[in-house]
Design an enzyme around this catalytic site. Sequence first.
Site, mmCIF file in Angstrom:
data_model
loop_
_atom_site.group_PDB
_atom_site.id
_atom_site.type_symbol
_atom_site.label_atom_id
_atom_site.label_comp_id
_atom_site.label_asym_id
_atom_site.label_seq_id
_atom_site.Cartn_x
_atom_site.Cartn_y
_atom_site.Cartn_z
ATOM 1 N N ASP A 1 0.891 -1.168 0.000
ATOM 2 C CA ASP A 1 0.000 0.000 0.000
ATOM 3 C C ASP A 1 0.926 1.214 0.000
ATOM 4 O O ASP A 1 1.559 1.518 1.004
ATOM 5 C CB ASP A 1 -0.881 -0.031 1.256
ATOM 6 C CG ASP A 1 -1.677 1.261 1.449
ATOM 7 O OD1 ASP A 1 -1.651 2.135 0.555
ATOM 8 O OD2 ASP A 1 -2.317 1.395 2.513
ATOM 9 N N GLU A 56 -7.019 0.476 -4.646
ATOM 10 C CA GLU A 56 -7.038 0.376 -3.181
ATOM 11 C C GLU A 56 -8.354 -0.184 -2.640
ATOM 12 O O GLU A 56 -8.339 -1.093 -1.808
ATOM 13 C CB GLU A 56 -6.731 1.751 -2.565
ATOM 14 C CG GLU A 56 -5.258 2.111 -2.718
ATOM 15 C CD GLU A 56 -4.962 3.598 -2.518
ATOM 16 O OE1 GLU A 56 -5.860 4.333 -2.061
ATOM 17 O OE2 GLU A 56 -3.831 4.015 -2.821
ATOM 18 N N LYS A 73 2.897 11.231 -3.213
ATOM 19 C CA LYS A 73 1.844 10.607 -4.017
ATOM 20 C C LYS A 73 0.922 11.644 -4.655
ATOM 21 O O LYS A 73 0.317 11.393 -5.700
ATOM 22 C CB LYS A 73 1.041 9.676 -3.121
ATOM 23 C CG LYS A 73 -0.012 8.841 -3.813
ATOM 24 C CD LYS A 73 -0.568 7.852 -2.834
ATOM 25 C CE LYS A 73 -1.721 7.057 -3.413
ATOM 26 N NZ LYS A 73 -2.200 6.063 -2.441
ATOM 27 N N ASP A 123 -12.692 5.574 2.610
ATOM 28 C CA ASP A 123 -11.262 5.661 2.948
ATOM 29 C C ASP A 123 -10.898 7.075 3.386
ATOM 30 O O ASP A 123 -10.794 7.981 2.554
ATOM 31 C CB ASP A 123 -10.442 5.236 1.715
ATOM 32 C CG ASP A 123 -8.927 5.265 1.964
ATOM 33 O OD1 ASP A 123 -8.491 5.811 3.002
ATOM 34 O OD2 ASP A 123 -8.182 4.743 1.100
#
Length: 641
Positions: A19, A182, A81, A204
């Site tokens: 992840d 994800e 990211k 999330d």
Amino acid sequence: MSLIDIFDPKAAPKPIGIDLGTTNSIVAYVVDGQPRCVADCDGDPRLPSVVHYGEHGQIIVGKEAIMLAPTHPRDTIASVKRFVGRGADDAETKLLGTYRFVASEDETDAKVIKMRVRDRIVNPVEVSAEILKQLKKNAEGVLRNVGGAVITVPAYFDDAQRQATKDAGRLAGLEVLRLLNEPTAAALAYGLDGNKNGTFAVYDLGGGTFDITILRLDDGVFQVRSTGGNSALGGDDMDRAMASVLLSEMGFDDPSERTPEIVRLAMDAARQTKHALTDQDVVDVELPAKGGATVCKRFTREAFDALIMPIVEQTGPACRRALRDAELTPEALDGVILVGGSTRIPAVRSFVQQMFGKEPLGNIDPDQVVALGAAVQADLLAGEGNADDVLLLDVLPLSLGIETMGGVAEKILPRNTTIPAGAKQTFTTYADNQTGFEIHVVQGERELASDCRSLARFTLRGIPPMPAGLARLEVTFHVDADGLLHVSAREIKTGIEQQVEVKPSYGLDEDQIEDMLLDALDHGEEDLAARRLAEQRVEAQRILMATRQGLDADGDLLNVVEHAHVLTAIDALEASLKADKVAPIESAVAHLDMLTKAWAGRRMDRAIAKAIGGKGVEDVARSVENAGGIEAHLGQQTEKG
Ligand code: ADP
Ligand code: MG
């Protein structure tokens, strides 16, 4: 004496799942059929996604890098990211003002973000690769021999962002088995694929981002039905809200009096308190007050909940939109999955429960659930499980196509096509003796290529000269399971072929995709008209060229008056091309067609006579085809008129 390596079956290459998060990254693997995270020496599996570039070229990743951030803010990269696969002028990039962005001198990658750290220049792919290298190293500490990796990406990541993530994996020395969404990874960790059918929401809430995804499972096939969220909402906002309370308790109500040191102290205390309040009802915090005294602040769960509720409630609209996009009501959901460290907070859990009307699945640590699911998938792909069990599918966010004559975007793979997918289309040459084709790959919903996003250009060369329309160019698009596009072009007659892996220089964000979609809707009619005009122009040009060639070759088959009429009609058609209207071109084409009809018949007769007269078969075929080409073409125009 040298040591010999004794073969240990347990040391066979072990696939891993990663992840790669904005705030934290985790690596996991499967042991005895169960996924497990690799923990650091403190037993914590989370590796902060922070990279520090040291004075002597050393690179430090994780908790130690966080500690170096305050003293070296520009040489310590956090949240990389956010700009992986993005361009220097993308909106997201501007949020990250602290770094020293560098303009590229190289024309070809002018859009790629670059940052100066110490005396070197790095790009987001390289920074991500450092995080991945560290995870690989941590995994090697446990597994010794690390095999292929499955790396997760947000469901909304586009081609550029996925490509960049894959590149980072490769740069870190990992064999990237697959990129996995994800939310899908989270669903796999819960073993939801065992259900065969169902619809799930994945909520999330991480450090700086909120993502909501609606997943559909059909006969063991996962599909992302809709995704949404807020790329500037997460646990960090809660930290800031708490820190501002603490700063006032400390006597620093006036922001101008706060030093970076004081702010950091308050932020650290805020985060620790927030974490403690997940399990405790009351937490006491001690901090230095202005003037040297110490203040003690008691935080209750209630006060904390009240403070963060406005932040949590901001996730509501995106959830409702995602449900609407998937054409679902909350009752239609079979389950809701919690992902991200911030969903540990009891108030967040109850908000989600209220929002979706059912208790969310949260018994797997929401920090780890994505990495655990990635490990399960890596294990399957590496052949340790039954790979046929899980087929992971996704859909294309935007149509993919190529630019054809007149700047028209011809869609080869339409939006929402389930991937992996492939499609083929054949094109032909427009001019005689064309020895190369320029292929321009575009993405988007608009009718004209100039309104779409340019993904790549390449040229297929070395085609022997042929008359217009004889070459057959077959263009194949393939989007693989990772969502990456590969294009190949082949001239069928000669077999000359070229392939490109499409590597866009930067990515689109969700808003841009949305804007492009809205744009296409707004401009629907306008676009169609523009397309018709472009096509009509191309047709007209072709007719003009063919007629001129006909005059050179067979002009003697026209009498003087006919000849003059044809020339006038040619001029008229040319003049009509200058206006931005379809109708005048259409009527000029029809007029020229009417004037050349009889002549085309005479040309055909001549070609046949020549053939009978013992000409080479090839020549005959060609001259017949040429003459016939005009006839067929003009005939078509007449029908339209
Ligand atoms: P990302 O997906 O962005 O990498 P994570 O899923 O790792 O983020 O979540 C990080 C966030 O979770 C941080 O804001 C962190 O403070 C928060 N968090 C972690 N543990 C807890 C906890 N026990 N209680 C509340 N928040 C937590
Ligand atoms: Mg995450």
